[in-house]
Design an enzyme around this catalytic site. Sequence first.
Site, PDB file in Angstrom:
ATOM      1  N   THR A 196       0.860  -1.193   0.000  1.00 39.11           N
ATOM      2  CA  THR A 196       0.000   0.000   0.000  1.00 39.11           C
ATOM      3  C   THR A 196       0.892   1.238   0.000  1.00 39.11           C
ATOM      4  O   THR A 196       1.969   1.223   0.583  1.00 39.11           O
ATOM      5  CB  THR A 196      -0.857  -0.009   1.282  1.00 39.11           C
ATOM      6  OG1 THR A 196      -1.805  -1.055   1.173  1.00 39.11           O
ATOM      7  CG2 THR A 196      -1.578   1.311   1.506  1.00 39.11           C
ATOM      8  N   ARG A 224     -14.873  -6.166  -0.263  1.00 34.90           N
ATOM      9  CA  ARG A 224     -14.227  -5.754   0.997  1.00 34.90           C
ATOM     10  C   ARG A 224     -13.548  -4.380   0.795  1.00 34.90           C
ATOM     11  O   ARG A 224     -12.851  -4.152  -0.163  1.00 34.90           O
ATOM     12  CB  ARG A 224     -13.181  -6.786   1.399  1.00 34.90           C
ATOM     13  CG  ARG A 224     -12.423  -6.475   2.704  1.00 34.90           C
ATOM     14  CD  ARG A 224     -11.123  -5.751   2.440  1.00 34.90           C
ATOM     15  NE  ARG A 224     -10.303  -5.618   3.649  1.00 34.90           N
ATOM     16  CZ  ARG A 224      -9.169  -4.930   3.687  1.00 34.90           C
ATOM     17  NH1 ARG A 224      -8.729  -4.312   2.606  1.00 34.90           N
ATOM     18  NH2 ARG A 224      -8.478  -4.849   4.793  1.00 34.90           N
ATOM     19  N   VAL A 225     -13.793  -3.490   1.726  1.00 33.61           N
ATOM     20  CA  VAL A 225     -13.149  -2.186   1.684  1.00 33.61           C
ATOM     21  C   VAL A 225     -12.261  -2.073   2.923  1.00 33.61           C
ATOM     22  O   VAL A 225     -12.681  -2.408   4.033  1.00 33.61           O
ATOM     23  CB  VAL A 225     -14.200  -1.043   1.667  1.00 33.61           C
ATOM     24  CG1 VAL A 225     -13.527   0.312   1.778  1.00 33.61           C
ATOM     25  CG2 VAL A 225     -15.029  -1.120   0.384  1.00 33.61           C
ATOM     26  N   GLY A 226     -11.036  -1.645   2.715  1.00 35.40           N
ATOM     27  CA  GLY A 226     -10.091  -1.531   3.827  1.00 35.40           C
ATOM     28  C   GLY A 226     -10.105  -0.147   4.456  1.00 35.40           C
ATOM     29  O   GLY A 226     -11.052   0.635   4.283  1.00 35.40           O
ATOM     30  N   ASP A 227      -9.034   0.152   5.163  1.00 33.34           N
ATOM     31  CA  ASP A 227      -8.944   1.435   5.872  1.00 33.34           C
ATOM     32  C   ASP A 227      -8.479   2.585   4.978  1.00 33.34           C
ATOM     33  O   ASP A 227      -8.742   3.754   5.291  1.00 33.34           O
ATOM     34  CB  ASP A 227      -7.968   1.313   7.054  1.00 33.34           C
ATOM     35  CG  ASP A 227      -6.566   0.913   6.581  1.00 33.34           C
ATOM     36  OD1 ASP A 227      -6.470   0.041   5.695  1.00 33.34           O
ATOM     37  OD2 ASP A 227      -5.588   1.477   7.082  1.00 33.34           O
ATOM     38  N   GLY A 250      -6.039  -3.515   7.621  1.00 31.38           N
ATOM     39  CA  GLY A 250      -7.004  -2.428   7.610  1.00 31.38           C
ATOM     40  C   GLY A 250      -8.137  -2.512   8.608  1.00 31.38           C
ATOM     41  O   GLY A 250      -8.584  -1.492   9.152  1.00 31.38           O
TER      42      GLY A 250
HETATM   43  N1  ASP Z   1      -4.299  -1.210   4.793  1.00 29.94           N
HETATM   44  C1  ASP Z   1      -4.524  -1.930   3.564  1.00 29.94           C
HETATM   45  C2  ASP Z   1      -5.889  -2.577   3.656  1.00 29.94           C
HETATM   46  O1  ASP Z   1      -6.224  -3.123   4.686  1.00 29.94           O
HETATM   47  C3  ASP Z   1      -3.525  -2.982   3.262  1.00 29.94           C
HETATM   48  C4  ASP Z   1      -2.072  -2.631   3.462  1.00 29.94           C
HETATM   49  O2  ASP Z   1      -1.756  -1.544   3.927  1.00 29.94           O
HETATM   50  O3  ASP Z   1      -1.213  -3.468   3.142  1.00 29.94           O
HETATM   51  O4  ASP Z   1      -6.591  -2.588   2.684  1.00 29.94           O
END
Ligand code: ASP
Length: 332
Positions: A196, A224-227, A250
């Site tokens: 990321t 799925r939606v992350g942070d 996330g």
């Molecule tokens: N934070 C990102 C997510 O959960 C993944 C990552 O940072 O590697 O989508």
Amino acid sequence: MPKRLTIPTFIIVLLMMPQVFAQTKPKAVLVVHGGAGTILKEQMTDSIEKRYREKLSEALLEGQQVLRHGGTSVDAVTAVIEVLEDSPLFNAGKGAVFTAEGKNELDASIMDGGTGMAGAVASVTRVRNPIKAARAVMEDSEHVMMIGTGAEKFAASQGIEMVNEDYFFTQKRFDQHQKALGAAVQADPLQKKYGTVGAVALDRYGNLAAGTSTGGMTNKRFGRVGDAPIIGAGTYANNASCAVSATGHGEFFIRNVLAYDIAALMTYKNLTVEQAADAVVNGKLKAMSGGGGVIALDRDGNFAMPFNTPGMYRGFISMEGEPQVFIYGLEE
Ligand code: ASP
């Protein structure tokens, strides 16, 4: 023979001590990350390591140019993230990981610490540079977050470049996806799932900005939606405290609103940016066994890049200096 210090001279020297120490800490106008995770020197070849270091340096220099020419922190964050999104090395844009269904679903967000405005897109599959779409949501819509085909329609209407879904195919990420499909249990959710990208910047007008872009977690479930696109979780900026971009697992960042938590610790508890970022990453997040890291920058150019995983691609630059890039623990 040196003269003995008189009492007034001694007091002046004492008063100067904090400044002397403060000067030894570098200041930054731009801090970048390229993901946290199980990044180990012994699993890296010299040529791959070099490619990562070069790309992070290129991104920092690009952002520095923007800031030197009077660009805003939002301009710099966008420019830095665009460079990293166009590289297959990182899990964002071109190099995005695959979902369990074998697709690429991208998330991104940006926040302007001066105005408090923010924009985000989630689950887009055809936008070449999701950070640009997030910025368009912030600047050209009344909304904060747009998702899926709606976000794509909006991005296209703003003249943002669209690509076919196969643009995001990279053999490396596909192999990771295939391997993860075969593995019954994932003991370490960040194992080989890093990349990321994020940037935080401070411009000559004294404004902070933060942005984050990702393909999410390898083999995430559809939708799925992350942070990364959630303001306050993976991205946050406020001139009164700091700008933050996160990387890691996330779900932990969302449940605990961790980017905002760093800013809140500064505002309500008067912690420095280093203390606040460390308390969240090595305190709170680690205590929950959540893996990840952040970059955080305050209005005076103080910054922190803590992570609780073996490594995090990261770096910083001042207005005039050379890029400083790091990958593993205990490198700075
Ligand atoms: N934070 C990102 C997510 O959960 C993944 C990552 O940072 O590697 O989508």
